[in-house]
Design a protein around this motif. Structure first.
Motif, mmCIF file in Angstrom:
data_model
loop_
_atom_site.group_PDB
_atom_site.id
_atom_site.type_symbol
_atom_site.label_atom_id
_atom_site.label_comp_id
_atom_site.label_asym_id
_atom_site.label_seq_id
_atom_site.Cartn_x
_atom_site.Cartn_y
_atom_site.Cartn_z
ATOM 1 N N LYS A 29 -33.999 -21.924 -3.935
ATOM 2 C CA LYS A 29 -33.356 -22.834 -2.994
ATOM 3 C C LYS A 29 -34.374 -23.812 -2.433
ATOM 4 N N SER A 30 -33.892 -24.967 -2.011
ATOM 5 C CA SER A 30 -34.780 -25.949 -1.402
ATOM 6 C C SER A 30 -35.294 -25.405 -0.073
ATOM 7 N N ALA A 31 -36.592 -25.599 0.156
ATOM 8 C CA ALA A 31 -37.186 -25.122 1.409
ATOM 9 C C ALA A 31 -36.717 -25.942 2.595
ATOM 10 N N ASP A 32 -36.257 -27.158 2.349
ATOM 11 C CA ASP A 32 -35.793 -28.052 3.401
ATOM 12 C C ASP A 32 -34.280 -28.195 3.301
ATOM 13 N N ALA A 33 -33.598 -28.097 4.434
ATOM 14 C CA ALA A 33 -32.130 -28.138 4.440
ATOM 15 C C ALA A 33 -31.584 -29.468 3.927
ATOM 16 N N ARG A 34 -32.416 -30.504 3.929
ATOM 17 C CA ARG A 34 -31.959 -31.822 3.489
ATOM 18 C C ARG A 34 -31.935 -31.956 1.972
ATOM 19 N N GLY A 168 -21.897 -32.072 19.711
ATOM 20 C CA GLY A 168 -21.691 -32.134 18.268
ATOM 21 C C GLY A 168 -22.793 -32.865 17.533
ATOM 22 N N LYS A 169 -22.566 -33.071 16.267
ATOM 23 C CA LYS A 169 -23.561 -33.660 15.364
ATOM 24 C C LYS A 169 -24.020 -35.036 15.818
ATOM 25 N N ASN A 170 -23.125 -35.788 16.448
ATOM 26 C CA ASN A 170 -23.447 -37.148 16.867
ATOM 27 C C ASN A 170 -24.686 -37.193 17.759
ATOM 28 N N CYS A 171 -24.820 -36.214 18.668
ATOM 29 C CA CYS A 171 -25.984 -36.176 19.556
ATOM 30 C C CYS A 171 -27.244 -35.766 18.806
ATOM 31 N N ASP A 180 -26.534 -29.842 9.379
ATOM 32 C CA ASP A 180 -25.337 -29.920 8.555
ATOM 33 C C ASP A 180 -24.125 -29.497 9.386
ATOM 34 N N SER A 181 -22.990 -30.088 9.090
ATOM 35 C CA SER A 181 -21.769 -29.763 9.834
ATOM 36 C C SER A 181 -20.571 -29.877 8.911
ATOM 37 N N LYS A 182 -19.456 -29.333 9.372
ATOM 38 C CA LYS A 182 -18.213 -29.509 8.632
ATOM 39 C C LYS A 182 -17.052 -29.548 9.615
ATOM 40 N N LEU A 183 -15.979 -30.193 9.186
ATOM 41 C CA LEU A 183 -14.773 -30.306 9.997
ATOM 42 C C LEU A 183 -13.715 -29.367 9.439
ATOM 43 N N THR A 184 -13.074 -28.640 10.326
ATOM 44 C CA THR A 184 -12.000 -27.734 9.922
ATOM 45 C C THR A 184 -10.773 -27.977 10.794
ATOM 46 N N MET A 185 -9.616 -27.689 10.245
ATOM 47 C CA MET A 185 -8.360 -27.833 10.978
ATOM 48 C C MET A 185 -7.880 -26.457 11.406
ATOM 49 N N THR A 186 -7.755 -26.248 12.708
ATOM 50 C CA THR A 186 -7.263 -24.980 13.242
ATOM 51 C C THR A 186 -6.112 -25.258 14.198
ATOM 52 N N ALA A 187 -4.939 -24.752 13.851
ATOM 53 C CA ALA A 187 -3.733 -24.942 14.677
ATOM 54 C C ALA A 187 -3.510 -26.411 15.012
ATOM 55 N N GLY A 188 -3.712 -27.249 14.007
ATOM 56 C CA GLY A 188 -3.488 -28.674 14.183
ATOM 57 C C GLY A 188 -4.591 -29.417 14.914
ATOM 58 N N ASP A 195 -24.190 -25.938 11.172
ATOM 59 C CA ASP A 195 -24.944 -24.928 10.438
ATOM 60 C C ASP A 195 -26.292 -24.746 11.125
ATOM 61 N N LYS A 196 -26.404 -23.693 11.885
ATOM 62 C CA LYS A 196 -27.601 -23.437 12.696
ATOM 63 C C LYS A 196 -28.870 -23.395 11.858
ATOM 64 N N LYS A 197 -28.775 -22.804 10.674
ATOM 65 C CA LYS A 197 -29.957 -22.635 9.826
ATOM 66 C C LYS A 197 -30.458 -23.959 9.250
ATOM 67 N N SER A 198 -29.622 -24.979 9.244
ATOM 68 C CA SER A 198 -30.009 -26.255 8.645
ATOM 69 C C SER A 198 -30.716 -27.194 9.626
ATOM 70 N N LEU A 199 -30.792 -26.827 10.892
ATOM 71 C CA LEU A 199 -31.329 -27.723 11.918
ATOM 72 C C LEU A 199 -32.818 -27.998 11.698
ATOM 73 N N VAL A 200 -33.150 -29.279 11.603
ATOM 74 C CA VAL A 200 -34.545 -29.732 11.535
ATOM 75 C C VAL A 200 -34.850 -30.383 12.880
ATOM 76 N N TYR A 201 -35.634 -29.712 13.706
ATOM 77 C CA TYR A 201 -35.851 -30.149 15.082
ATOM 78 C C TYR A 201 -36.671 -31.440 15.152
ATOM 79 N N GLY A 202 -36.382 -32.241 16.197
ATOM 80 C CA GLY A 202 -37.186 -33.413 16.508
ATOM 81 C C GLY A 202 -37.116 -34.495 15.439
ATOM 82 N N ILE A 203 -37.854 -35.577 15.686
ATOM 83 C CA ILE A 203 -37.946 -36.682 14.728
ATOM 84 C C ILE A 203 -39.217 -36.463 13.925
#
Length: 399
Positions: A29-34, A168-171, A180-188, A195-203
Motif C-alpha cells: 500500500k502507498s505510505a501516503d494517503a494521497r 467537515g472536509k471543507n475546513c 479522505d471523505s465520502k457522502l452517504t444518504m441516511t434516512a433521506g 477517514d481518520k487514518k488518511s489525515l495528513v496534518y498541517g500544510i
C-alpha cells in the motif's frame, strides 16, 4: 474436448496460485494517503535537512496537529482553566490520564466530557476538535493569545453549551494537507464521513511543491544532479500561478467550490475550482481580514503597480517571520527607500518610522467572521488580524 478440460484446469490452478500469492505477499500500500505519487514530507529531510527543520516549526506546518498537552497555549492549572456559563454551569479544560478534556460540570457534577483530539491554530489562537466515530466536532472553548485567556469558540454562545458543531472536509482543506471523505444518504439526509487514518496534518512540503515520489526516487539515485527534477519550484511558476498557490487557502471561503482544493497542484488555475457565480464581497467593508489576504493585497497600490510582487516577495514559507516587524519593513523600504513622511521632521522619529512601516500601513483590524466571548461578558470580542491591503490609515492621527 480433452484439451478444453486441460485448459480449464490450468486456468483454475493459475487463479488459485495468484490468489494464494496475494494472501502470502499482499500488494504494498502507498505510505501516503494521497497515493503512490506522494513521498511524505519526512522524506524531504534526507536532502533538505536545514529547510525541513525550519518548516516544521512554521505556522503553516502547524496549522493543524494532533493535540499534545505541551503544545496547548492555554493555562490548564486549577483556577485558570475554566469558562463559566452561569453560576451553576462551567467547562473546565482538564488534564487526565488519556489526554486533555473539556468537561462540563453542573453544580459540581460532571455531565459531559470530550477529549481534545485535534488542534486548529498555532500561535494566535487555538480551537480544538474531538473525534466521534468518523466525524469531527468543534469544542466550545478556545484559547486566544490576544487576551491570553480561554474564551468561547468562534460563533459559539457564551450562555449555551454546544458539542454538536460538525467540522467537515471543507475546513480541513485550508488547515491540513489531506483527508479522505465520502457522502452517504441516511434516512433521506446526506452525511459526510471522514477517514481518520488518511489525515495528513498541517500544510506540508508536498501541498506547496506537489507530489514528490518521483523527485525523491530520482535524486536519491542521482545525488550529483543538483537541478530539481520532478518537483515544482517557485521559479518555475509565473506570477499568477504563484499567487494561486497561496490563494488556495488565503482567498476566502465565500465562493461556491466545485472541486476539492485538495486536488489543486502548484501550477493549476485556481479559478477552475470554483463556480463562475462569485458570492464574494468587495469594498473596504466587504472583505474580511480572516482568510482573504489575497483579495486585500490585490486592492493595494503596491500590488497593482508592481507586476513582480507576489506573496513570496515578503513571506518566506520555509520559516516563521510573523512577529518580525523590522524584517517586513525592510521589504517595504527595498521598494520605497526615499519615501517622505511630512507629518514629522524629527530625524529619530523618521528612523523609527522606517523600521516599522507595518503598523501604520497594514494595521491589525477586527474580523467580522471570527468573534468570540470572554467569560462573563455578553459583548463580542474582536479577533484582530493584520490587513493585507497596503494603504495609508489613520490620516488624522498622523497630522
Amino acid at each position: 474436448m480433452r484439451y478444453r478440460k486441460s485448459f480449464i484446469l490450468f486456468c483454475a490452478i493459475a487463479s488459485m496460485i495468484m490468489l494464494l500469492s496475494e494472501c502470502i505477499d499482499p500488494p504494498e500500500k502507498s505510505a501516503d494517503a494521497r497515493g503512490y505519487a506522494y513521498a511524505g514530507s519526512s522524506t524531504c529531510r534526507q536532502c533538505h535537512q536545514t529547510v525541513y527543520d525550519s518548516v516544521i516549526a512554521t505556522n503553516h506546518y502547524n496549522a493543524m496537529r494532533p493535540t499534545v498537552e505541551k503544545d496547548i497555549l492555554g493555562n490548564l492549572n486549577p483556577g485558570q482553566n475554566a469558562f463559566t456559563f452561569n453560576p451553576q454551569t462551567k467547562i473546565l479544560v482538564e488534564k487526565r490520564d488519556s489526554g486533555v478534556f473539556q468537561v462540563v460540570y453542573v453544580d459540581g457534577k460532571q455531565i459531559e466530557a470530550h477529549r481534545l483530539d485535534i488542534t486548529f491554530g498555532s500561535k494566535r489562537a487555538q480551537t480544538f476538535l474531538y473525534w466521534a466515530g468518523n466525524k469531527t466536532f468543534e469544542l466550545p472553548v478556545s484559547y486566544y493569545h490576544s487576551v491570553k485567556s480561554w474564551g468561547s469558540s468562534p460563533g459559539f454562545s457564551p450562555t449555551q453549551i454546544n458539542f454538536n458543531r460538525v467540522i467537515g472536509k471543507n475546513c480541513y482543506e485550508c488547515h491540513s494537507s489531506y483527508i479522505d471523505s465520502k457522502l452517504t444518504m441516511t434516512a433521506g439526509v446526506i452525511e459526510e464521513t471522514l477517514d481518520k487514518k488518511s489525515l495528513v496534518y498541517g500544510i506540508d512540503c508536498e501541498r506547496c511543491h506537489g507530489p514528490a515520489a518521483d523527485h525523491v526516487k530520482f535524486h536519491l539515485a542521482n545525488a550529483g544532479i543538483k537541478i530539481a527534477k520532478y518537483i515544482v519550484t517557485q521559479h518555475s511558476l509565473n506570477r499568477q500561478q504563484k499567487l494561486d498557490e497561496c490563494a488556495v487557502c488565503h482567498s476566502g471561503n465565500d465562493k461556491i467550490k466545485e472541486i476539492s482544493t485538495f486536488t489543486f497542484r502548484p501550477g493549476d488555475t485556481l479559478s477552475k475550482f470554483y463556480s463562475p457565480w462569485d458570492l464574494s464581497k468587495t469594498g473596504d467593508n466587504g472583505i474580511d481580514v480572516h482568510g482573504n489576504q489575497f483579495q486585500l493585497l490585490s486592492e493595494s497600490k503596491c500590488f497593482i503597480a508592481n507586476q513582480l510582487l507576489t506573496c513570496n516577495t515578503c513571506h518566506d514559507a520555509h520559516r516563521n517571520t510573523d512577529n518580525n516587524i523590522k524584517a517586513y519593513s525592510e521589504k517595504c523600504m527595498s521598494c520605497h527607500p526615499n519615501t517622505q513622511h511630512d507629518f514629522t521632521t524629527d530625524a529619530s522619529a523618521l528612523n523609527e518610522i522606517k523600521s516599522n512601516c507595518i503598523d501604520c500601513h497594514m494595521p491589525e483590524q477586527p474580523s467580522r467572521a471570527i468573534t468570540f466571548y470572554m467569560e462573563g461578558n455578553n459583548t463580542k470580542s474582536a479577533y484582530l488580524l493584520r490587513t493585507h491591503k497596503i494603504a495609508i490609515y489613520n490620516k488624522e492621527k498622523n497630522k
